[in-house]
Design an enzyme around this catalytic site. Structure first.
Site, PDB file in Angstrom:
ATOM      1  N   VAL A   1     -48.324  41.140   5.630  1.00  0.00           N
ATOM      2  CA  VAL A   1     -48.264  41.777   4.072  1.00  0.00           C
ATOM      3  C   VAL A   1     -48.198  40.514   3.131  1.00  0.00           C
ATOM      4  CG1 VAL A   1     -47.296  44.118   4.861  1.00  0.00           C
ATOM      5  CG2 VAL A   1     -45.895  41.963   3.931  1.00  0.00           C
TER       6      VAL A   1
ATOM      7  N   ILE B   1     -28.949  51.739   7.739  1.00  0.00           N
ATOM      8  CA  ILE B   1     -29.984  52.398   8.724  1.00  0.00           C
ATOM      9  C   ILE B   1     -29.742  51.673  10.352  1.00  0.00           C
ATOM     10  CG2 ILE B   1     -32.016  53.494   9.231  1.00  0.00           C
ATOM     11  CD1 ILE B   1     -30.650  54.398   6.678  1.00  0.00           C
TER      12      ILE B   1
ATOM     13  N   ASN C   1     -43.298  49.443   3.619  1.00  0.00           N
ATOM     14  CA  ASN C   1     -42.083  49.565   4.346  1.00  0.00           C
ATOM     15  C   ASN C   1     -41.470  48.162   4.798  1.00  0.00           C
ATOM     16  OD1 ASN C   1     -39.876  50.595   6.354  1.00  0.00           O
ATOM     17  ND2 ASN C   1     -41.428  49.504   7.549  1.00  0.00           N
TER      18      ASN C   1
ATOM     19  N   SER D   1     -33.863  49.671  -1.440  1.00  0.00           N
ATOM     20  CA  SER D   1     -32.412  49.615  -0.787  1.00  0.00           C
ATOM     21  C   SER D   1     -31.588  49.826  -1.975  1.00  0.00           C
ATOM     22  CB  SER D   1     -32.450  48.102  -0.156  1.00  0.00           C
ATOM     23  OG  SER D   1     -31.166  47.887   0.456  1.00  0.00           O
TER      24      SER D   1
ATOM     25  N   SER E   1     -35.225  40.912  -4.031  1.00  0.00           N
ATOM     26  CA  SER E   1     -36.323  41.535  -3.757  1.00  0.00           C
ATOM     27  C   SER E   1     -36.559  43.131  -4.031  1.00  0.00           C
ATOM     28  CB  SER E   1     -36.975  41.035  -2.382  1.00  0.00           C
ATOM     29  OG  SER E   1     -35.966  41.656  -1.562  1.00  0.00           O
ATOM     30  N   LYS E   2     -35.419  43.582  -3.374  1.00  0.00           N
ATOM     31  CA  LYS E   2     -35.619  45.125  -3.605  1.00  0.00           C
ATOM     32  C   LYS E   2     -35.376  45.593  -4.971  1.00  0.00           C
ATOM     33  CE  LYS E   2     -36.044  45.614   0.960  1.00  0.00           C
ATOM     34  NZ  LYS E   2     -37.363  46.360   1.281  1.00  0.00           N
TER      35      LYS E   2
ATOM     36  N   TYR F   1     -32.347  38.851  -0.909  1.00  0.00           N
ATOM     37  CA  TYR F   1     -33.046  40.078  -0.473  1.00  0.00           C
ATOM     38  C   TYR F   1     -32.594  41.281  -1.644  1.00  0.00           C
ATOM     39  CZ  TYR F   1     -32.799  44.398   2.468  1.00  0.00           C
ATOM     40  OH  TYR F   1     -32.966  45.591   2.958  1.00  0.00           O
TER      41      TYR F   1
END
Ligand code: NAP
Length: 248
Positions: free
Chosen positions: A63, A188, A89, A141, A158-159, A155
Site C-alpha cells: 500500500v 482485537i 485496513n 483505532s 497515524s490512526k 502508531y
C-alpha cells in the site's frame, strides 16, 4: 446477501481483521479483490472464500506503492468493471517509548498506515466519482482518538490521521454520492497483538466492560453494515468496535 453484485477491494486481507472483512463481504455476495503485501497468505484466503462459494481475486501489493495500487485498481476495473467498496485496513503496529522512535520507524508507520490509505483512496475516487457512488471504509483505532496506552506515538498519530482523512473525504466526496466512514477497533485478537506479551493483552481484557477482546469478525460485521444500503445516509462516522474500552 446484502452486498450481491458489489465489488470490494480490501487491503491487508491476508490475515487478521482484513481476512475476516474479506470473508464477510464475500459471504454477503460481494466480489472481493484481496490485497496484501504477503502473496502466500492471500492464496489461503482465496481458497477459504471459494470454499463458501464466494468470488475473489488475489492482488499482492504494497500500500506504500502508488504504482502497485494503480495496477491493482486497473486490473480489478478491467475484470469486474467497478469498485463499489474500498476498505483501507492494511496496517503495522509497534510498541516503543516516544524517545526511542527513530525517524525511519516514524516514516514507515505513517507511510503504511496513513499514506497507504491516502494512495488507495486517490486511486479509486476518480472511478467512484464517475459512477456517482461508492463507499470507503477506513480501519482506524481507538488509539487515534485518545493516544495509545501501549503502542508508540507514531502508531496513534497515524490512526488520528486516518480519522481526519475519513472526515475530510466525507465532506469532499459526499456531493458525488460517495460515503466515507471509519471503524475504530479496540483490542482485537489478531496476529498483530500477539507481538506483545500476553499479560498486556490481558490488561486490555480487564479494562473492557464487555470482558473480552474483540474478534476480527466483530470488526467485519461493522464493515458489512457500513458497506450496505442500510448505512447509505451515514458518512464521516467513526464507529467504535471496542466492547466499551473507550466510551466517548
Ligand atoms: P495484522 O494481523 O498484522 O494484519 C495486517 C495485514 O496487513 C498483514 O497481512 C500485513 O502483512 C498486511 N500489511 C502490512 N503492511 C502492508 C503493506 N505495506 N501493504 C499491504 N499489506 C500490508 O493486523 P490486524 O490486527 O488485522 O490489523 C488490521 C488493521 O486494524 C490495522 O490497520 C490495525 O492498525 C487496525 N487495528 C487493529 C487492532 C487490533 O487490536 N488488532 C486495533 C485497532 C486497529 P505483514 O504481516 O506481512 O506485515
Amino acid at each position: 446477501m446484502r452486498l450481491r453484485n458489489r465489488t470490494a477491494m480490501v487491503t491487508g486481507a491476508g490475515q487478521g481483521i482484513g481476512q475476516a472483512i474479506a470473508l464477510a463481504l464475500a459471504r454477503h455476495g460481494a466480489r472481493v479483490a484481496l490485497c496484501d503485501i504477503n502473496a502466500q497468505r492471500l492464496d489461503m484466503v482465496l481458497a477459504e472464500i471459494q470454499s463458501i462459494g464466494g468470488c475473489a481475486l488475489t492482488c499482492p501489493m504494497d500500500v506504500t506503492s502508488k504504482e502497485q495500487i494503480q495496477q491493482v485498481v486497473q486490473q480489478v476495473l478491467s475484470l469486474w468493471g467497478a469498485i463499489d467498496i474500498l476498505v483501507n485496513n492494511a496496517g503495522i503496529y509497534e510498541v516503543l517509548p516516544f524517545e526511542e522512535i527513530t525517524e525511519a520507524q516514524w516514516d514507515r508507520m505513517l507511510s503504511v498506515n496513513l499514506k497507504g490509505a491516502f494512495l488507495c483512496c486517490q486511486a479509486v475516487v476518480p472511478h467512484m466519482k464517475q459512477r456517482g457512488s461508492g463507499t470507503i471504509i477506513n480501519i482506524a483505532s481507538s488509539a487515534g482518538k485518545t493516544g495509545a496506552t501501549l503502542a508508540g506515538a507514531h502508531y496513534s498519530v497515524s490512526k488520528a490521521g486516518v480519522i481526519c482523512l475519513t472526515k475530510q473525504l466525507a465532506r469532499e466526496l459526499g456531493p458525488y454520492g460517495i460515503t466515507v466512514n471509519a471503524v475504530a477497533p479496540g483490542r482485537i485478537d489478531t496476529p498483530m497483538i500477539h507481538t506483545v506479551p500476553e499479560d498486556q493483552n490481558e490488561m486490555f481484557r480487564q479494562r473492557t466492560p464487555l470482558g473480552r477482546l474483540g474478534t476480527p469478525e466483530d470488526v467485519a460485521n461493522a464493515v458489512v453494515f457500513l458497506a450496505s444500503d442500510e448505512a447509505s445516509f451515514i458518512t464521516g462516522e467513526i464507529l467504535d468496535v471496542n466492547g466499551g474500552l473507550l466510551i466517548d
